[in-house]
Write an enzyme that holds these catalytic residues in place. Sequence first.
Site, PDB file in Angstrom:
ATOM      1  N   ASP A 111       0.851  -1.189   0.000  1.00  0.00           N
ATOM      2  CA  ASP A 111       0.000   0.000   0.000  1.00  0.00           C
ATOM      3  C   ASP A 111       0.889   1.242   0.000  1.00  0.00           C
ATOM      4  OD1 ASP A 111       0.751  -0.829   2.664  1.00  0.00           O
ATOM      5  OD2 ASP A 111      -0.574   0.712   3.467  1.00  0.00           O
ATOM      6  N   GLU A 176      -0.116  -1.034   5.746  1.00  0.00           N
ATOM      7  CA  GLU A 176       0.946  -0.480   6.594  1.00  0.00           C
ATOM      8  C   GLU A 176       0.802   1.021   6.790  1.00  0.00           C
ATOM      9  OE1 GLU A 176       4.889   1.265   7.661  1.00  0.00           O
ATOM     10  OE2 GLU A 176       3.707   1.624   5.851  1.00  0.00           O
TER      11      GLU A 176
END
Length: 485
Positions: A111, A176
């Site tokens: 991400d 994250e």
Amino acid sequence: MFSPSPPPSGLLERVFQFIDLHQNEFVQILKEWVAVESDSVQPVPHLRQELFRMMALAADKLRCLGASVDSVDTGFQQLPNGQTLPIPPIILAELGNDPKKPTVCFYGHLDVQPARQEDGWLTDPYTLTEVDGKLYGRGATDNKGPVLAWINAVSTFRALEEDLPVNIKFIIEGMEEAGSVALEELVRKEKDRFFSSVDYVVISDNLWINQGKPALTYGTRGNSYFRVEVKCRDQDFHSGTFGGILHEPMADLVALLGSLVDSSGHILIPGIYDQVAPLTEEERKMYKAIDLDLEEYRHSSHVKKFLFDTKEEILMHLWRYPSLSIHGIEGAFDEPGAKTVIPGRVIGKFSIRLVPHMNTSVVEKQVKQHLEHIFSKRNSSNQMTVSMTLGLQPWMANIKDNQYLAAKRAIKTVFGTEPDMTRDGSTIPIARIFQDIIQKSVMMLPLGAVDDGEHSQNEKINRWNYIEGSKLFAAFFLEMAKLHL
């Protein structure tokens, strides 16, 4: 960039040649991954779909290498507005289970932070663009490039029909940047299954300390985040009607915040330094050996002057001493113009970066006692409440562990130099999570240069770092296998 080591021979030479010959293919795959707008920060359905697409791409890539892949469903994320969004799956993958080989687990995330060209990007952030050997694109260095570099190393052994020198496991997440939602729970759940055979954990999610010299990272600071609220009433006051007859919440708050740290950066909370690990002569030598041009660092940071004048003092105050930063005030008037308001309720926000052997619960108690003491001296009729909203412990590794030795040797082979042994002044919770839960050696092996601009406009990874980083991981596999004999 450095005096080269003797050229590798045998298998390693073939591995390096293959990576050099196929570097354009490796860059093309990075381009395909950067093209996916896998933004986990903005909680909107179409971006969540992109995250799912990104995780599916990675799972397919790992299956093509022959890995067994489990995409673990982690449920839903509850948002403050009551909306729920699905959490992208966490990938658990493994290649090889030879009991005679060490098992190395690689953690990465796919991400990214939000990015829009109109915010100051010179190119479309989701179109990987090469300029002068720099590969610009959101996620290029944080963290799609390093994840792919590890995959490139594995795929090279596969393409050469060579046995992997180590057993490899992957744990790859897609949340994250949004706080690693559901990750810690999964690591706990898989402790005695997926992680039971893991000997070492490698994370490549930080940067070198300069532009050209590789680094190995063995520690990060923790973080305790605080809110201090001062309240008279819920509504604001007119300063013409009430100014001069109230204990004003803003005045109380400014006094409280002003009592936390002095102009030299020294924290004024009694006892805060008591648990800080003493500085050893061996540690002092490590700071001296680090390659850092202080003037270049100051210039590139656009700062007139730092609090300290030597490289060693700068590094120690970034890495091994705590720091306190004041972040903002909620409830204050901060718009353009002149509004003559007395805020009825204000909230100050500050945090303390923690170092070994500080403890979040002890720090919380010290902060509360200090602020209560300062507030009591003001004889204010207002209400004050202090709360710690985040408490993350610092992380430190043992640099004498085998994987640190293997990584040093691999860096010497690929880059022809010893690495800078660094700590990171920020907080990377996953390192501490792995160390605490599975209780195995954790190492941070960065690939990106200090000027890569992670989270910023024009994020990039240099082609050189990406390709040499792929070689570094391959050399690391071989060095780990040698040390395990």
